[in-house]
Design an enzyme around this catalytic site. Structure first.
Site, PDB file in Angstrom:
ATOM      1  N   HIS A  33      74.145 -30.991  90.013  1.00 42.06           N
ATOM      2  CA  HIS A  33      74.966 -31.468  91.419  1.00 42.06           C
ATOM      3  C   HIS A  33      75.072 -29.783  91.297  1.00 42.06           C
ATOM      4  O   HIS A  33      74.935 -28.921  93.124  1.00 42.06           O
ATOM      5  CB  HIS A  33      76.586 -31.828  90.718  1.00 42.06           C
ATOM      6  N   ASP A  53      73.579 -28.783  95.834  1.00 42.41           N
ATOM      7  CA  ASP A  53      74.378 -27.698  96.586  1.00 42.41           C
ATOM      8  C   ASP A  53      73.196 -27.135  97.300  1.00 42.41           C
ATOM      9  O   ASP A  53      73.800 -26.939  98.207  1.00 42.41           O
ATOM     10  CB  ASP A  53      75.562 -27.317  95.417  1.00 42.41           C
ATOM     11  N   HIS A 107      78.430 -21.463  96.340  1.00 43.57           N
ATOM     12  CA  HIS A 107      78.051 -21.369  97.705  1.00 43.57           C
ATOM     13  C   HIS A 107      78.022 -20.272  98.356  1.00 43.57           C
ATOM     14  O   HIS A 107      77.264 -19.457  99.126  1.00 43.57           O
ATOM     15  CB  HIS A 107      78.830 -21.927  98.085  1.00 43.57           C
ATOM     16  N   HIS A 123      76.587 -31.356 100.782  1.00 39.53           N
ATOM     17  CA  HIS A 123      76.077 -32.792 100.309  1.00 39.53           C
ATOM     18  C   HIS A 123      74.939 -33.447 101.163  1.00 39.53           C
ATOM     19  O   HIS A 123      74.068 -33.498 101.019  1.00 39.53           O
ATOM     20  CB  HIS A 123      77.232 -33.655  99.747  1.00 39.53           C
TER      21      HIS A 123
HETATM   22 ZN   LIG Z   1      78.752 -30.121  96.081  1.00 39.02          ZN
END
Ligand SMILES: [Zn+2]
Length: 311
Positions: free
Chosen positions: A240, A244, A267, A82
């Protein structure tokens, strides 16, 4: 032209918060850094042994629930995505981040506190050219139903993200972002991380989400959002995920000139996409932004002259 020079922050600035996964109180100080330093974390606590860890995809050691970097001595900093998203969007290229624990503070679960910190710190233009990764060929990474691509484009970084969750409060959501500081700040920076009540026990049993609360995450229970104030955007979840991706793509060490598309990915997948990108040198080129964009302008001028001649 200042726009195509490297940038750092003007003044150092600090914040204190808790780590999402460890639940520990963490102090963090953002500091200006020299040209070509990149973004580097520095552990200042005894357990961190004065370690420096570049925020670079080569140093990513864990992507289970966040992006965690570590050096060869095993010293780590987790949950950097973030903060990295804010740094990427705000166009900061060089910065040292002192941190006295193994995780960046989660703050409110979004990137807006970090955007605010960077705005308060101010921007300093440096005397070195700004570079970017220009995508030359499509690069795709697939893992089951997750798919990510990078495609060539002429200008900037354009991003698309799509998610599908069985919970009806999320369902199918899509979002687009033309990455600039103001687009990110106004439309994406406030989107919070999210979790599912049924996963919390499992996450805590493996030492994760210990600092998670309704103050720093959206909590979903079946088809209900448990935060009493509800959502900040109707499609906060996909926003969101985009946030990311903005952070994770900056682990390439540069901003990108290209189009990114992510579907159901996280991720681990974004990191794998970067590995696929760098596996073949013909996929990309590191360009000097000033000369690249001036060459585009010249081409456009040529087109104009040509059209005049035809008329
Ligand atoms: Zn996140």
């Amino acid at each position: 032209m200042e726009k195509y020079q490297q940038k750092t922050i003007k003044h150092e600035i600090s914040c204190v918060g808790i780590g999402l996964h460890t639940g520990n109180k963490i102090s963090m100080t953002l500091k200006p850094a020299d040209v070509n330093t990149g973004i580097v974390f520095h552990r200042t606590d005894p357990a961190g042994q004065d370690a420096y860890i570049p925020a670079h995809h080569d140093y990513v050691v864990d992507t289970r629930m966040c992006t965690c970097i570590g050096n060869k001595d095993g010293v780590k900093v987790a949950t950097i995505e973030h903060l990295m998203a804010a740094i990427h969007a705000m166009g900061i290229n060089n910065m040292l981040i002192d941190i006295d624990g193994p995780e960046t503070p989660v703050m409110d679960g979004s990137a807006v506190p970090f955007v605010f910190l960077l705005e308060c710190a101010g921007t300093k233009v440096q005397s070195a050219p700004l570079k970017a990764i220009k995508i030359l060929k499509p690069v795709t990474y697939k893992n089951g139903d997750k798919e990510l691509t990078l495609q060539p484009s002429e200008k900037g970084l354009k991003m698309h993200f799509a998610i599908d969750f069985p919970a009806s409060v999320i369902g199918h959501q899509e979002a687009d972002l033309d990455l600039t500081a103001s687009n990110f700040k106004n439309m994406f920076s406030r989107a919070r991380t999210f979790g599912f009540l049924q996963d919390i026990e499992m996450l805590r049993s493996i030492g994760l989400a210990r600092g998670g609360s309704l103050d720093n995450a959206i909590l979903v229970n079946d088809n209900t959002i448990m935060n009493k104030d509800g959502l900040r955007y109707s499609n906060e979840f996909v926003r969101h995920k985009m946030l990311d991706a903005v952070g994770d793509l900056y682990m390439s060490g540069y901003t990108l000139i290209g189009e990114f598309s992510g579907s159901r990915s996280g991720h681990t997948d974004t990191n794998a996409l970067l590995t696929a990108l760098f596996a073949d040198e013909s996929n990309y080129e590191i360009v000097d932004m000033a000369s690249y964009y001036s060459s585009l302008t010249e081409e456009n001028d040529d087109d104009k002259e040509f059209r005049l001649e035809c008329a």
